[in-house]
Design an enzyme around this catalytic site. Sequence first.
Site, PDB file in Angstrom:
ATOM      1  N   ASP A 120      -6.069  -7.331 -10.430  1.00 31.34           N
ATOM      2  CA  ASP A 120      -5.505  -6.735  -9.217  1.00 31.34           C
ATOM      3  C   ASP A 120      -6.463  -5.679  -8.663  1.00 31.34           C
ATOM      4  O   ASP A 120      -6.204  -4.481  -8.726  1.00 31.34           O
ATOM      5  CB  ASP A 120      -4.144  -6.122  -9.538  1.00 31.34           C
ATOM      6  CG  ASP A 120      -3.374  -5.703  -8.292  1.00 31.34           C
ATOM      7  OD1 ASP A 120      -3.756  -6.136  -7.189  1.00 31.34           O
ATOM      8  OD2 ASP A 120      -2.390  -4.941  -8.436  1.00 31.34           O
ATOM      9  N   GLN A 132       6.654   3.397  -4.708  1.00 29.25           N
ATOM     10  CA  GLN A 132       6.413   2.507  -3.581  1.00 29.25           C
ATOM     11  C   GLN A 132       5.495   3.168  -2.553  1.00 29.25           C
ATOM     12  O   GLN A 132       5.713   4.297  -2.146  1.00 29.25           O
ATOM     13  CB  GLN A 132       7.755   2.142  -2.944  1.00 29.25           C
ATOM     14  CG  GLN A 132       8.632   1.343  -3.874  1.00 29.25           C
ATOM     15  CD  GLN A 132      10.095   1.711  -3.774  1.00 29.25           C
ATOM     16  OE1 GLN A 132      10.473   2.604  -3.045  1.00 29.25           O
ATOM     17  NE2 GLN A 132      10.922   1.013  -4.534  1.00 29.25           N
ATOM     18  N   GLY A 133       4.423   2.473  -2.198  1.00 28.28           N
ATOM     19  CA  GLY A 133       3.467   3.009  -1.243  1.00 28.28           C
ATOM     20  C   GLY A 133       2.227   3.588  -1.885  1.00 28.28           C
ATOM     21  O   GLY A 133       1.254   3.900  -1.215  1.00 28.28           O
ATOM     22  N   ASP A 134       2.266   3.758  -3.225  1.00 30.00           N
ATOM     23  CA  ASP A 134       1.114   4.308  -3.940  1.00 30.00           C
ATOM     24  C   ASP A 134       0.149   3.227  -4.403  1.00 30.00           C
ATOM     25  O   ASP A 134      -0.935   3.532  -4.907  1.00 30.00           O
ATOM     26  CB  ASP A 134       1.581   5.113  -5.166  1.00 30.00           C
ATOM     27  CG  ASP A 134       2.287   6.396  -4.775  1.00 30.00           C
ATOM     28  OD1 ASP A 134       1.853   7.033  -3.798  1.00 30.00           O
ATOM     29  OD2 ASP A 134       3.279   6.755  -5.434  1.00 30.00           O
ATOM     30  N   SER A 135       0.515   1.969  -4.251  1.00 34.82           N
ATOM     31  CA  SER A 135      -0.335   0.862  -4.679  1.00 34.82           C
ATOM     32  C   SER A 135      -1.765   1.037  -4.217  1.00 34.82           C
ATOM     33  O   SER A 135      -2.020   1.449  -3.081  1.00 34.82           O
ATOM     34  CB  SER A 135       0.183  -0.465  -4.109  1.00 34.82           C
ATOM     35  OG  SER A 135       1.222  -0.983  -4.872  1.00 34.82           O
ATOM     36  N   HIS A 180      -3.289  -6.789  -4.355  1.00 32.93           N
ATOM     37  CA  HIS A 180      -2.012  -7.092  -3.702  1.00 32.93           C
ATOM     38  C   HIS A 180      -1.821  -6.292  -2.415  1.00 32.93           C
ATOM     39  O   HIS A 180      -0.937  -6.602  -1.624  1.00 32.93           O
ATOM     40  CB  HIS A 180      -0.835  -6.893  -4.667  1.00 32.93           C
ATOM     41  CG  HIS A 180      -0.465  -5.475  -4.956  1.00 32.93           C
ATOM     42  ND1 HIS A 180      -0.757  -4.848  -6.151  1.00 32.93           N
ATOM     43  CD2 HIS A 180       0.196  -4.556  -4.217  1.00 32.93           C
ATOM     44  CE1 HIS A 180      -0.285  -3.618  -6.138  1.00 32.93           C
ATOM     45  NE2 HIS A 180       0.292  -3.406  -4.975  1.00 32.93           N
TER      46      HIS A 180
END
Length: 259
Positions: free
Chosen positions: A122, A211-214, A76
């Site tokens: 993913d 958020q942002g660690d994906s 993603h």
Amino acid sequence: MAETLHRLRRMVGALVVAVLLPLMGASVAMADGQIVGGTRASISTYPWTVYLATTSGFQYCGGTLVAPNKVVTAAHCTEGDSPSAVRVVAGREDKQSSAGVVANVTKIWIHPNYVDATIGSDVSVLTLDRNLSYATLPIATSADSALYAAGTSARILGWGTTSSGGSASRYLLTATVPLTSNATCSSAYDEYSSTAMVCAGYTQGGTDTCQGDSGGPLVAGGKLIGITSWGNGCALAGYPGVYTRVSTYSSLITQQINS
């Protein structure tokens, strides 16, 4: 509370430019944050931890260097991107510094079955335009089932937000979280697949990727066992973080490493 892909990627558009935060649809929170409940980490201790950035240098996801010119991240994070739009930054714990190396991407591989993070698959592998001199991290394989036992202490790393919807971290952060049982994760998320995913987090919450660690690493036993993927909010009690189970995809990842 709506389920959110809180580790998700950026969207390109006027809103992003205006507020410098990645956003998606109303029910989806993006992954551009920092570790919740974490502490600063030295890149020399975790040299295989990298981040993905736009051509202007904006960090939006994490990744793991698994070979001198190969990075594992979340599908993603790269879906819809051309290689020329992505940069991989290695050897830099402070995003405002000029340390380390900024590499171009020459190829993006996304698992052919990937549709949505909550369904599985993913995983993405990036090929860089050069070999980097940093240490790499081995990936978990089917022989590493013991690393996925409930209660195993695993390490998370990233530059994401320290709270859901908060500001992104300037520095690399890290924390340890226990892996949960499949039963625990299934009770939290109807979409959970024990084949495609693994969950990690404390029952009471408080420590999590955000958020942002994906795309960043979940590490145990000196191996990459998970890829930061999705979850409900950040560090909420009863809702552990969900990670791609690397061992399930190790054969395809290895093919890409060797290609």
